[in-house]
Scaffold this motif. Structure first.
Motif, PDB file in Angstrom:
ATOM      1  N   ASN A  57       0.828  -1.208   0.000  1.00  0.00           N
ATOM      2  CA  ASN A  57       0.000   0.000   0.000  1.00  0.00           C
ATOM      3  C   ASN A  57       0.862   1.258   0.000  1.00  0.00           C
ATOM      4  N   ALA A  58       1.974   1.203   0.724  1.00  0.00           N
ATOM      5  CA  ALA A  58       2.875   2.361   0.763  1.00  0.00           C
ATOM      6  C   ALA A  58       3.487   2.618  -0.609  1.00  0.00           C
ATOM      7  N   LEU A  59       3.854   1.543  -1.301  1.00  0.00           N
ATOM      8  CA  LEU A  59       4.431   1.711  -2.639  1.00  0.00           C
ATOM      9  C   LEU A  59       3.394   2.260  -3.612  1.00  0.00           C
ATOM     10  N   VAL A  60       2.163   1.765  -3.517  1.00  0.00           N
ATOM     11  CA  VAL A  60       1.094   2.292  -4.376  1.00  0.00           C
ATOM     12  C   VAL A  60       0.910   3.789  -4.120  1.00  0.00           C
ATOM     13  N   ALA A  61       0.960   4.176  -2.841  1.00  0.00           N
ATOM     14  CA  ALA A  61       0.816   5.598  -2.505  1.00  0.00           C
ATOM     15  C   ALA A  61       1.979   6.400  -3.062  1.00  0.00           C
ATOM     16  N   ALA A  62       3.196   5.843  -2.990  1.00  0.00           N
ATOM     17  CA  ALA A  62       4.376   6.550  -3.513  1.00  0.00           C
ATOM     18  C   ALA A  62       4.291   6.712  -5.022  1.00  0.00           C
ATOM     19  N   GLU A  63       3.674   5.758  -5.707  1.00  0.00           N
ATOM     20  CA  GLU A  63       3.531   5.843  -7.158  1.00  0.00           C
ATOM     21  C   GLU A  63       2.324   6.675  -7.571  1.00  0.00           C
ATOM     22  N   ASN A  98      10.692  13.800 -15.131  1.00  0.00           N
ATOM     23  CA  ASN A  98      11.191  14.605 -14.021  1.00  0.00           C
ATOM     24  C   ASN A  98      10.990  13.926 -12.674  1.00  0.00           C
ATOM     25  N   PHE A  99      10.180  12.867 -12.650  1.00  0.00           N
ATOM     26  CA  PHE A  99       9.964  12.094 -11.430  1.00  0.00           C
ATOM     27  C   PHE A  99       9.277  10.787 -11.830  1.00  0.00           C
ATOM     28  N   ILE A 100       9.154   9.887 -10.870  1.00  0.00           N
ATOM     29  CA  ILE A 100       8.519   8.597 -11.106  1.00  0.00           C
ATOM     30  C   ILE A 100       7.142   8.594 -10.456  1.00  0.00           C
ATOM     31  N   ASP A 101       6.127   8.300 -11.234  1.00  0.00           N
ATOM     32  CA  ASP A 101       4.801   7.995 -10.707  1.00  0.00           C
ATOM     33  C   ASP A 101       4.149   6.993 -11.651  1.00  0.00           C
ATOM     34  N   SER A 102       2.929   6.581 -11.337  1.00  0.00           N
ATOM     35  CA  SER A 102       2.282   5.535 -12.132  1.00  0.00           C
ATOM     36  C   SER A 102       2.063   5.974 -13.573  1.00  0.00           C
ATOM     37  N   GLU A 103       1.803   7.262 -13.801  1.00  0.00           N
ATOM     38  CA  GLU A 103       1.569   7.731 -15.163  1.00  0.00           C
ATOM     39  C   GLU A 103       2.862   7.742 -15.980  1.00  0.00           C
ATOM     40  N   ALA A 104       3.963   8.130 -15.355  1.00  0.00           N
ATOM     41  CA  ALA A 104       5.243   8.090 -16.054  1.00  0.00           C
ATOM     42  C   ALA A 104       5.613   6.655 -16.400  1.00  0.00           C
ATOM     43  N   LEU A 105       5.416   5.740 -15.455  1.00  0.00           N
ATOM     44  CA  LEU A 105       5.713   4.332 -15.716  1.00  0.00           C
ATOM     45  C   LEU A 105       4.830   3.777 -16.822  1.00  0.00           C
ATOM     46  N   ASN A 106       3.545   4.111 -16.781  1.00  0.00           N
ATOM     47  CA  ASN A 106       2.629   3.639 -17.813  1.00  0.00           C
ATOM     48  C   ASN A 106       3.004   4.194 -19.180  1.00  0.00           C
ATOM     49  N   TYR A 107       3.452   5.463 -19.203  1.00  0.00           N
ATOM     50  CA  TYR A 107       3.856   6.055 -20.484  1.00  0.00           C
ATOM     51  C   TYR A 107       5.019   5.291 -21.105  1.00  0.00           C
ATOM     52  N   LEU A 232       0.253   7.174   5.080  1.00  0.00           N
ATOM     53  CA  LEU A 232       0.751   7.110   3.702  1.00  0.00           C
ATOM     54  C   LEU A 232       0.847   8.486   3.048  1.00  0.00           C
ATOM     55  N   MET A 233       1.095   9.472   3.870  1.00  0.00           N
ATOM     56  CA  MET A 233       1.346  10.816   3.344  1.00  0.00           C
ATOM     57  C   MET A 233       2.854  10.993   3.200  1.00  0.00           C
ATOM     58  N   PRO A 234       3.323  11.467   2.045  1.00  0.00           N
ATOM     59  CA  PRO A 234       4.770  11.694   1.869  1.00  0.00           C
ATOM     60  C   PRO A 234       5.284  12.798   2.783  1.00  0.00           C
ATOM     61  N   LEU A 235       6.295  12.463   3.585  1.00  0.00           N
ATOM     62  CA  LEU A 235       6.932  13.438   4.454  1.00  0.00           C
ATOM     63  C   LEU A 235       8.228  13.972   3.834  1.00  0.00           C
ATOM     64  N   LEU A 236       8.850  13.142   3.004  1.00  0.00           N
ATOM     65  CA  LEU A 236      10.104  13.531   2.368  1.00  0.00           C
ATOM     66  C   LEU A 236      10.142  12.966   0.963  1.00  0.00           C
ATOM     67  N   LEU A 237      10.604  13.784   0.037  1.00  0.00           N
ATOM     68  CA  LEU A 237      10.781  13.356  -1.348  1.00  0.00           C
ATOM     69  C   LEU A 237      12.181  13.729  -1.800  1.00  0.00           C
ATOM     70  N   GLY A 238      12.904  12.753  -2.325  1.00  0.00           N
ATOM     71  CA  GLY A 238      14.205  13.001  -2.934  1.00  0.00           C
ATOM     72  C   GLY A 238      14.180  12.536  -4.378  1.00  0.00           C
ATOM     73  N   VAL A 239      14.579  13.393  -5.307  1.00  0.00           N
ATOM     74  CA  VAL A 239      14.537  13.067  -6.733  1.00  0.00           C
ATOM     75  C   VAL A 239      15.836  13.482  -7.399  1.00  0.00           C
ATOM     76  N   GLU A 240      16.394  12.556  -8.176  1.00  0.00           N
ATOM     77  CA  GLU A 240      17.568  12.860  -8.989  1.00  0.00           C
ATOM     78  C   GLU A 240      17.315  12.344 -10.394  1.00  0.00           C
ATOM     79  N   THR A 241      17.544  13.184 -11.393  1.00  0.00           N
ATOM     80  CA  THR A 241      17.339  12.797 -12.793  1.00  0.00           C
ATOM     81  C   THR A 241      18.627  12.981 -13.576  1.00  0.00           C
TER      82      THR A 241
END
Length: 246
Positions: A57-63, A98-107, A232-241
């Motif tokens: 569930n946490a991974l689904v929320a992160a995506e 610019n980041f990973i989410d379910s829509e980016a993965l689906n694309y 399941l609320m994001p408290l911290l986000l780290g992104v590197e592209t």
């Protein structure tokens, strides 16, 4: 004598220039004929690791999080028209996430499925998509970046993620961190040190690449870390592209 010498000199320089151009053209032709062609190669690997329903569930929320609002950026670099990304008939040549989410993965999955195995100069000869995500529940979790020595202009690129089952460190000079401070997400400066308890940590890595010729390719590489609370609320986000085109 002076005039004739200058005429001979100009003629010699012209012959030399023609010779150089011919040599370059022949060399390029030989290289083109002898350079190895890219063999068709297609690989797609999607791996999601978790050990409980809570971690899934946490991974689904992160995506599923709206990262555009946190980062103040669009999902992809390029056109602002979503149809340019979603319609297989008008795919943009180079599309970077610019980041990973379910829509980016689906694309990228849909793009891979629509382009792989197609023949013709406008289709890639090789495509690779890999995505690996690990979600874990952590009673205690710390992530920090030690401050650089005083009087220097650079920052310490070593990031340490520490929990009860061990520590992991990696180097990242361009990962951006955003922290929830009760009123919104704020960008963190280097030298941060954060502690969390009873949380979930999702680490996500995605790479998508297309190769058309030995010197024609692009790939999009995203490394993402998300810390979520019990709700399941994001408290911290780290992104590197990393975006590369050749």
């Amino acid at each position: 004598m002076g005039l004739r010498f200058r005429q001979l000199r100009k003629k010699a320089l012209l012959i030399l220039a023609i010779g150089v151009v011919t040599l370059v053209a022949v060399s390029l032709l030989i290289w083109s004929l002898s350079s190895p062609q890219i063999p068709p190669k297609y690989n797609k690997s999607i791996v999601r690791n978790f050990e409980s329903q809570e971690e899934e569930n946490a991974l689904v929320a992160a995506e599923s999080t709206n990262y555009s609002a946190i980062l103040s950026s669009e999902r992809f670099d390029g056109s602002s028209d979503p149809e340019d990304y979603l319609n297989p008939g008008i795919y943009l040549s180079y599309t970077y996430a610019n980041f990973i989410d379910s829509e980016a993965l689906n694309y990228y999955e849909t793009r891979y499925d629509n382009l792989q195995g197609k023949e013709g100069p406008k289709y890639p000869k090789a495509i690779e998509m890999t995505y690996e995500a690990n979600a874990t529940k952590r009673p205690e979790f710390r992530i920090y970046n030690s401050p650089a020595p005083e009087g220097v202009s650079w920052h310490n690129v070593t990031i340490v993620m520490s929990s009860s089952n061990g520590s992991v460190q990696f180097n990242s000079g361009s990962m951006k961190f955003f922290y929830w401070n009760q009123s919104g997400y704020q960008r963190l400066d280097w030298g941060f040190d954060l502690n969390f308890s009873d949380c979930y940590v999702a680490e996500m890595k995605m790479v998508y690449s297309e190769y058309y010729a030995p010197l024609a390719a692009f790939w999009s590489d995203v490394h993402q870390i998300v810390v979520l609370d019990q709700n399941l609320m994001p408290l911290l986000l780290g992104v590197e592209t990393r975006n590369v085109v050749a």
